[in-house]
Design a protein around this motif. Structure first.
Motif, short mmCIF file in Angstrom:
data_model
loop_
_atom_site.label_atom_id
_atom_site.label_comp_id
_atom_site.label_asym_id
_atom_site.label_seq_id
_atom_site.Cartn_x
_atom_site.Cartn_y
_atom_site.Cartn_z
N TRP A 90 0.83 -1.20 0.00
CA TRP A 90 0.00 0.00 0.00
C TRP A 90 0.87 1.26 0.00
O TRP A 90 1.95 1.28 0.57
CB TRP A 90 -0.91 0.01 1.22
N GLU A 91 0.35 2.31 -0.62
CA GLU A 91 0.99 3.62 -0.64
C GLU A 91 0.02 4.65 -0.09
O GLU A 91 -1.18 4.57 -0.33
CB GLU A 91 1.36 4.02 -2.07
N THR A 92 0.55 5.61 0.66
CA THR A 92 -0.23 6.72 1.19
C THR A 92 0.53 8.00 0.89
O THR A 92 1.76 8.04 1.04
CB THR A 92 -0.41 6.58 2.72
N GLN A 93 -0.16 9.04 0.51
CA GLN A 93 0.50 10.31 0.21
C GLN A 93 0.97 10.97 1.50
O GLN A 93 0.20 11.11 2.45
CB GLN A 93 -0.45 11.24 -0.54
N THR A 94 2.24 11.36 1.52
CA THR A 94 2.80 12.02 2.70
C THR A 94 3.56 13.28 2.29
O THR A 94 3.94 13.45 1.14
CB THR A 94 3.77 11.09 3.45
N ASP A 95 3.76 14.12 3.27
CA ASP A 95 4.66 15.27 3.15
C ASP A 95 5.73 15.04 4.20
O ASP A 95 5.51 15.32 5.38
CB ASP A 95 3.91 16.57 3.40
N GLY A 96 6.83 14.46 3.80
CA GLY A 96 7.84 14.03 4.76
C GLY A 96 7.29 12.86 5.56
O GLY A 96 6.92 11.84 5.00
N ASP A 97 7.17 13.03 6.87
CA ASP A 97 6.66 11.99 7.76
C ASP A 97 5.20 12.21 8.13
O ASP A 97 4.64 11.51 8.97
CB ASP A 97 7.53 11.96 9.04
N ILE A 98 4.54 13.19 7.51
CA ILE A 98 3.16 13.53 7.85
C ILE A 98 2.22 13.03 6.75
O ILE A 98 2.42 13.30 5.57
CB ILE A 98 2.99 15.06 8.01
N ILE A 135 -8.02 10.21 3.92
CA ILE A 135 -6.69 9.68 3.70
C ILE A 135 -6.83 8.63 2.61
O ILE A 135 -7.64 7.71 2.73
CB ILE A 135 -6.11 9.05 4.99
N ALA A 136 -6.10 8.82 1.54
CA ALA A 136 -6.18 7.90 0.41
C ALA A 136 -5.05 6.89 0.48
O ALA A 136 -3.92 7.22 0.85
CB ALA A 136 -6.11 8.67 -0.90
N MET A 137 -5.37 5.66 0.14
CA MET A 137 -4.37 4.61 0.01
C MET A 137 -4.51 4.00 -1.36
O MET A 137 -5.62 3.86 -1.86
CB MET A 137 -4.56 3.52 1.07
N ARG A 138 -3.38 3.63 -1.94
CA ARG A 138 -3.40 3.01 -3.27
C ARG A 138 -2.56 1.75 -3.23
O ARG A 138 -1.47 1.73 -2.66
CB ARG A 138 -2.84 3.98 -4.29
N CYS A 139 -3.08 0.70 -3.84
CA CYS A 139 -2.31 -0.53 -3.98
C CYS A 139 -1.18 -0.25 -4.96
O CYS A 139 -1.42 0.22 -6.08
CB CYS A 139 -3.19 -1.68 -4.47
N ALA A 140 0.05 -0.55 -4.54
CA ALA A 140 1.22 -0.30 -5.38
C ALA A 140 1.36 -1.32 -6.50
O ALA A 140 2.22 -1.17 -7.36
CB ALA A 140 2.49 -0.29 -4.53
N VAL A 141 0.50 -2.34 -6.51
CA VAL A 141 0.57 -3.36 -7.55
C VAL A 141 -0.45 -3.09 -8.65
O VAL A 141 -0.12 -3.06 -9.83
CB VAL A 141 0.38 -4.77 -6.95
N CYS A 142 -1.72 -2.87 -8.26
CA CYS A 142 -2.77 -2.74 -9.28
C CYS A 142 -3.42 -1.36 -9.34
O CYS A 142 -4.17 -1.07 -10.26
CB CYS A 142 -3.84 -3.81 -9.07
N GLY A 143 -3.16 -0.49 -8.35
CA GLY A 143 -3.72 0.86 -8.38
C GLY A 143 -5.07 1.01 -7.70
O GLY A 143 -5.62 2.11 -7.66
N HIS A 144 -5.64 -0.06 -7.15
CA HIS A 144 -6.92 0.04 -6.45
C HIS A 144 -6.78 1.04 -5.31
O HIS A 144 -5.80 1.04 -4.58
CB HIS A 144 -7.32 -1.34 -5.91
N ALA A 145 -7.77 1.95 -5.15
CA ALA A 145 -7.69 3.00 -4.14
C ALA A 145 -8.75 2.81 -3.06
O ALA A 145 -9.87 2.38 -3.34
CB ALA A 145 -7.86 4.36 -4.79
N LEU A 146 -8.36 3.17 -1.83
CA LEU A 146 -9.25 3.14 -0.66
C LEU A 146 -9.20 4.51 0.00
O LEU A 146 -8.20 5.21 -0.08
CB LEU A 146 -8.77 2.10 0.35
#
Length: 94
Positions: free
Chosen positions: A31-39, A68-79
């Motif tokens: 999973w990936e989450t958008q951050t600004d540094g550690d935030i 807060i958006a999360m994206r699967c780093a494999v297929c791009g599915h977003a939560l």
């Protein structure tokens, strides 16, 4: 006013409430989450037009005001997770 959510707090929260989870599309756990540094950054899904005219009294907050958006780093599915809800759970303000 919202408080910052650090990436470590976000990861700990997700692990605590989900026990770890897989993407419902591809089954991976990357999973990936958008951050600004550690935030952790949140994004609005509500536009100004959702509130009516500029002279109208302020509308109560919506769960789509910040997510807060999360994206699967494999297929791009977003939560999406309700940012204020997560903040309350992390800070113990239940």
């Amino acid at each position: 006013m919202t408080k910052e959510i650090k990436l470590g707090q976000w990861v700990e929260y997700l692990n605590r409430v989900t026990g770890g989870f897989r993407c419902s599309v591809c089954g991976q756990q990357k999973w990936e989450t958008q951050t600004d540094g550690d935030i952790v950054e949140d994004i609005p899904l509500t536009t100004i037009t959702d509130y009516g005219n500029l002279g109208d009294p302020p509308a109560p907050p919506k769960i789509t005001d910040g997510v807060i958006a999360m994206r699967c780093a494999v297929c791009g599915h977003a939560l999406f997770f309700d940012r204020l809800f997560v903040e309350e759970k992390i800070n113990g303000n239940e």
